[in-house]
Design a protein around this motif. Structure first.
Motif, PDB file in Angstrom:
ATOM      1  N   ARG A 151       0.828  -1.217   0.000  1.00 41.81           N
ATOM      2  CA  ARG A 151       0.000   0.000   0.000  1.00 41.81           C
ATOM      3  C   ARG A 151       0.856   1.259   0.000  1.00 41.81           C
ATOM      4  O   ARG A 151       0.562   2.219  -0.724  1.00 41.81           O
ATOM      5  N   MET A 152       1.914   1.274   0.792  1.00 37.53           N
ATOM      6  CA  MET A 152       2.784   2.448   0.858  1.00 37.53           C
ATOM      7  C   MET A 152       3.620   2.625  -0.406  1.00 37.53           C
ATOM      8  O   MET A 152       4.013   3.743  -0.742  1.00 37.53           O
ATOM      9  N   LEU A 153       3.870   1.528  -1.120  1.00 33.61           N
ATOM     10  CA  LEU A 153       4.559   1.648  -2.402  1.00 33.61           C
ATOM     11  C   LEU A 153       3.709   2.462  -3.374  1.00 33.61           C
ATOM     12  O   LEU A 153       4.227   3.313  -4.111  1.00 33.61           O
ATOM     13  N   GLY A 154       2.402   2.221  -3.337  1.00 30.36           N
ATOM     14  CA  GLY A 154       1.497   3.006  -4.175  1.00 30.36           C
ATOM     15  C   GLY A 154       1.519   4.477  -3.786  1.00 30.36           C
ATOM     16  O   GLY A 154       1.477   5.372  -4.649  1.00 30.36           O
ATOM     17  N   LEU A 155       1.605   4.758  -2.475  1.00 29.98           N
ATOM     18  CA  LEU A 155       1.644   6.138  -1.992  1.00 29.98           C
ATOM     19  C   LEU A 155       2.889   6.859  -2.502  1.00 29.98           C
ATOM     20  O   LEU A 155       2.817   8.010  -2.959  1.00 29.98           O
ATOM     21  N   VAL A 156       4.025   6.184  -2.453  1.00 32.17           N
ATOM     22  CA  VAL A 156       5.283   6.782  -2.902  1.00 32.17           C
ATOM     23  C   VAL A 156       5.281   6.981  -4.411  1.00 32.17           C
ATOM     24  O   VAL A 156       5.693   8.040  -4.923  1.00 32.17           O
ATOM     25  N   LEU A 157       4.826   5.979  -5.146  1.00 29.94           N
ATOM     26  CA  LEU A 157       4.769   6.100  -6.609  1.00 29.94           C
ATOM     27  C   LEU A 157       3.830   7.221  -7.026  1.00 29.94           C
ATOM     28  O   LEU A 157       4.083   7.920  -8.021  1.00 29.94           O
ATOM     29  N   HIS A 158       2.755   7.405  -6.271  1.00 30.87           N
ATOM     30  CA  HIS A 158       1.818   8.502  -6.558  1.00 30.87           C
ATOM     31  C   HIS A 158       2.516   9.847  -6.360  1.00 30.87           C
ATOM     32  O   HIS A 158       2.359  10.773  -7.172  1.00 30.87           O
ATOM     33  N   ALA A 159       3.293   9.968  -5.273  1.00 32.56           N
ATOM     34  CA  ALA A 159       4.030  11.209  -5.028  1.00 32.56           C
ATOM     35  C   ALA A 159       5.097  11.447  -6.088  1.00 32.56           C
ATOM     36  O   ALA A 159       5.415  12.595  -6.422  1.00 32.56           O
ATOM     37  N   LEU A 160       5.644  10.374  -6.646  1.00 35.53           N
ATOM     38  CA  LEU A 160       6.667  10.503  -7.687  1.00 35.53           C
ATOM     39  C   LEU A 160       6.119  11.061  -8.997  1.00 35.53           C
ATOM     40  O   LEU A 160       6.890  11.521  -9.850  1.00 35.53           O
ATOM     41  N   THR A 161       4.801  11.018  -9.179  1.00 35.89           N
ATOM     42  CA  THR A 161       4.216  11.547 -10.414  1.00 35.89           C
ATOM     43  C   THR A 161       4.246  13.071 -10.449  1.00 35.89           C
ATOM     44  O   THR A 161       4.065  13.661 -11.518  1.00 35.89           O
ATOM     45  N   LEU A 162       4.476  13.699  -9.287  1.00 34.41           N
ATOM     46  CA  LEU A 162       4.510  15.165  -9.252  1.00 34.41           C
ATOM     47  C   LEU A 162       5.844  15.688  -9.773  1.00 34.41           C
ATOM     48  O   LEU A 162       6.897  15.099  -9.499  1.00 34.41           O
ATOM     49  N   PRO A 163       5.821  16.800 -10.498  1.00 36.15           N
ATOM     50  CA  PRO A 163       7.085  17.474 -10.829  1.00 36.15           C
ATOM     51  C   PRO A 163       7.532  18.309  -9.632  1.00 36.15           C
ATOM     52  O   PRO A 163       6.714  18.991  -9.007  1.00 36.15           O
ATOM     53  N   TYR A 164       8.814  18.241  -9.287  1.00 36.67           N
ATOM     54  CA  TYR A 164       9.336  18.977  -8.144  1.00 36.67           C
ATOM     55  C   TYR A 164      10.209  20.124  -8.654  1.00 36.67           C
ATOM     56  O   TYR A 164      11.418  19.992  -8.822  1.00 36.67           O
ATOM     57  N   CYS A 165       9.531  21.231  -8.920  1.00 35.93           N
ATOM     58  CA  CYS A 165      10.209  22.375  -9.522  1.00 35.93           C
ATOM     59  C   CYS A 165      10.247  23.585  -8.602  1.00 35.93           C
ATOM     60  O   CYS A 165      10.705  24.651  -8.992  1.00 35.93           O
ATOM     61  N   CYS A 175      12.762  12.776   5.661  1.00 33.04           N
ATOM     62  CA  CYS A 175      11.828  12.919   4.547  1.00 33.04           C
ATOM     63  C   CYS A 175      10.504  12.248   4.885  1.00 33.04           C
ATOM     64  O   CYS A 175      10.473  11.061   5.208  1.00 33.04           O
ATOM     65  N   ASP A 176       9.438  13.013   4.828  1.00 33.60           N
ATOM     66  CA  ASP A 176       8.104  12.438   4.969  1.00 33.60           C
ATOM     67  C   ASP A 176       7.202  12.984   3.857  1.00 33.60           C
ATOM     68  O   ASP A 176       7.582  13.893   3.124  1.00 33.60           O
ATOM     69  N   HIS A 177       6.024  12.403   3.738  1.00 33.81           N
ATOM     70  CA  HIS A 177       5.154  12.714   2.602  1.00 33.81           C
ATOM     71  C   HIS A 177       4.738  14.183   2.581  1.00 33.81           C
ATOM     72  O   HIS A 177       4.771  14.830   1.524  1.00 33.81           O
ATOM     73  N   ILE A 178       4.349  14.717   3.726  1.00 33.81           N
ATOM     74  CA  ILE A 178       3.889  16.106   3.782  1.00 33.81           C
ATOM     75  C   ILE A 178       5.000  17.065   3.366  1.00 33.81           C
ATOM     76  O   ILE A 178       4.793  17.966   2.542  1.00 33.81           O
ATOM     77  N   SER A 179       6.204  16.859   3.906  1.00 31.94           N
ATOM     78  CA  SER A 179       7.321  17.755   3.610  1.00 31.94           C
ATOM     79  C   SER A 179       7.716  17.705   2.141  1.00 31.94           C
ATOM     80  O   SER A 179       8.051  18.736   1.543  1.00 31.94           O
ATOM     81  N   ILE A 180       7.672  16.511   1.556  1.00 32.00           N
ATOM     82  CA  ILE A 180       8.086  16.371   0.163  1.00 32.00           C
ATOM     83  C   ILE A 180       7.035  16.923  -0.796  1.00 32.00           C
ATOM     84  O   ILE A 180       7.353  17.696  -1.704  1.00 32.00           O
ATOM     85  N   THR A 181       5.778  16.546  -0.598  1.00 25.04           N
ATOM     86  CA  THR A 181       4.737  16.980  -1.544  1.00 25.04           C
ATOM     87  C   THR A 181       4.471  18.477  -1.465  1.00 25.04           C
ATOM     88  O   THR A 181       3.937  19.060  -2.417  1.00 25.04           O
ATOM     89  N   GLN A 182       4.832  19.125  -0.361  1.00 26.90           N
ATOM     90  CA  GLN A 182       4.727  20.578  -0.299  1.00 26.90           C
ATOM     91  C   GLN A 182       5.642  21.261  -1.303  1.00 26.90           C
ATOM     92  O   GLN A 182       5.424  22.418  -1.669  1.00 26.90           O
ATOM     93  N   LEU A 183       6.664  20.529  -1.734  1.00 31.76           N
ATOM     94  CA  LEU A 183       7.609  21.079  -2.705  1.00 31.76           C
ATOM     95  C   LEU A 183       7.202  20.779  -4.135  1.00 31.76           C
ATOM     96  O   LEU A 183       7.866  21.223  -5.076  1.00 31.76           O
ATOM     97  N   GLY A 184       6.133  19.997  -4.316  1.00 29.71           N
ATOM     98  CA  GLY A 184       5.671  19.659  -5.651  1.00 29.71           C
ATOM     99  C   GLY A 184       4.956  20.828  -6.311  1.00 29.71           C
ATOM    100  O   GLY A 184       4.530  21.783  -5.660  1.00 29.71           O
ATOM    101  N   CYS A 185       4.828  20.744  -7.592  1.00 29.41           N
ATOM    102  CA  CYS A 185       4.089  21.767  -8.327  1.00 29.41           C
ATOM    103  C   CYS A 185       3.199  21.064  -9.362  1.00 29.41           C
ATOM    104  O   CYS A 185       3.328  19.870  -9.618  1.00 29.41           O
ATOM    105  N   GLY A 186       2.294  21.820  -9.937  1.00 31.34           N
ATOM    106  CA  GLY A 186       1.356  21.226 -10.894  1.00 31.34           C
ATOM    107  C   GLY A 186      -0.031  21.103 -10.300  1.00 31.34           C
ATOM    108  O   GLY A 186      -0.243  21.264  -9.093  1.00 31.34           O
ATOM    109  N   GLU A 187      -0.962  20.755 -11.144  1.00 34.27           N
ATOM    110  CA  GLU A 187      -2.371  20.726 -10.729  1.00 34.27           C
ATOM    111  C   GLU A 187      -2.745  19.494  -9.918  1.00 34.27           C
ATOM    112  O   GLU A 187      -3.811  19.450  -9.304  1.00 34.27           O
ATOM    113  N   ASN A 188      -1.889  18.487  -9.874  1.00 33.17           N
ATOM    114  CA  ASN A 188      -2.222  17.245  -9.163  1.00 33.17           C
ATOM    115  C   ASN A 188      -1.772  17.225  -7.709  1.00 33.17           C
ATOM    116  O   ASN A 188      -1.993  16.227  -7.005  1.00 33.17           O
TER     117      ASN A 188
END
Length: 312
Positions: A151-165, A175-188
């Protein structure tokens, strides 16, 4: 394709360099407590035949999770303050995030199994040897690990779909999910965060409901027991598990409730709270097992007494 190849883990942002050594000492002591304490618990349960019971196999699984979590997270924090090693490669950061959230969810599941073990032992004592065996505990623990890791592999792969610009600075000790995805960009980004929130609620609140109900019925049963000695025995048996569960859940629930009620924490305060609820239970649990668990305490006293007799 991500526009970032590494992240910078700040630890406590704004901390003057002259305090780095002072901050690193508690983390080193916590790391030693986690590794030494849980390794001791693993060793004593492994080598002491009298502890090869379902309850202690659950404690064994919890100690395994705690020691792994400490190894995954704390060395990087210490490296940040000892050698100013702030960089974490893209792959290393996502790998750490995967294990941080996987081990947290597994820990929650093991606490649920522990509560169910006590529930069956007290509410269905005659059925306990049939329902709760070493085999069923091992199977339950293995299933929890397998399902969680998938299940967590799916969570990480989902976060990997974001561009980190955006900025690549993580204001956290690991590194945790909240801290990393806050750095993502894009509509998703919002959708990825929403899926992660639902996942975390399932990982924490699902087992928590079972745990609360189990201990509620256990306490009710204990209070209805006419014999004071029996009542005390029931409550003292469950006390270590309840305390361990509170250490794990209470700070987390406090943070989630505070966020949902609109309270905001300073960055340093948020990081300190995160460290407390993620690392302190891992360090304190072995002490609770040794002081509050009757069979482990008896084993330790017996071995200590034997060494004293031999030395004399």
């Amino acid at each position: 394709m991500s526009l970032r190849t590494y992240f910078i883990i700040t630890g406590f942002p704004g901390l003057p360099p002259e305090y780095y050594g002072l901050v690193s000492v508690p983390f080193l002591l916590i790391f030693l407590a986690i590794v030494v304490g849980n390794a001791f618990i693993l060793a004593i349960i492994s080598y002491e035949q009298s502890l090869h019971k379902p309850t202690y196999l659950i404690i064994f699984q919890l100690a395994m999770t705690d020691i792994t979590f400490g190894i995954v997270t704390v060395p990087k924090i210490i490296a940040r303050y000892w050698w100013d090693d702030m960089k974490s490669s893209f792959g290393a950061c996502f790998t750490q995030m995967y294990f941080v959230h996987s081990l947290g969810a597994i820990n929650s599941s093991i606490l649920m199994i522990m509560a169910l073990d006590r529930f069956v032992a007290i509410k269905l004592p005659f059925r306990y040897p049939v329902l709760i065996t070493n085999k069923t505990v091992c199977i339950a623990g293995s299933l929890c690990c397998a399902v969680t890791f998938i299940r967590m592999l799916g969570l990480v792969l989902h976060a990997l779909t974001l561009p980190y610009c955006n900025l690549n600075i993580i204001a956290q000790c690991y590194c945790d999910h909240i801290s990393i995805t806050q750095l993502g960009c894009g509509e998703n980004v919002v959708y990825v965060k929403y899926v992660a929130l639902v996942n975390s609620m399932l990982s924490l609140l699902g087992p928590l409901v079972v745990i609360i109900l189990s201990y509620f019925f256990i306490i009710i049963a204990a209070l209805k027991t006419p014999h004071t000695v029996s009542r005390h025995k029931v409550l003292s048996t469950c006390a270590p598990q309840i305390f361990i569960t509170c250490l794990y859940y209470v700070p987390r629930c406090f943070v989630y409730l505070a966020n949902n009620l609109g309270f905001s924490f300073r960055t340093d305060t948020r990081i300190i709270i995160t460290v407390i609820y993620s690392l302190i239970p891992c360090a304190v649990n072995p002490l609770i097992y040794c002081l509050k668990t009757k069979d482990i305490k008896e084993v330790l006293m017996r071995r200590f007494s034997r060494k004293v007799r031999i030395s004399n």
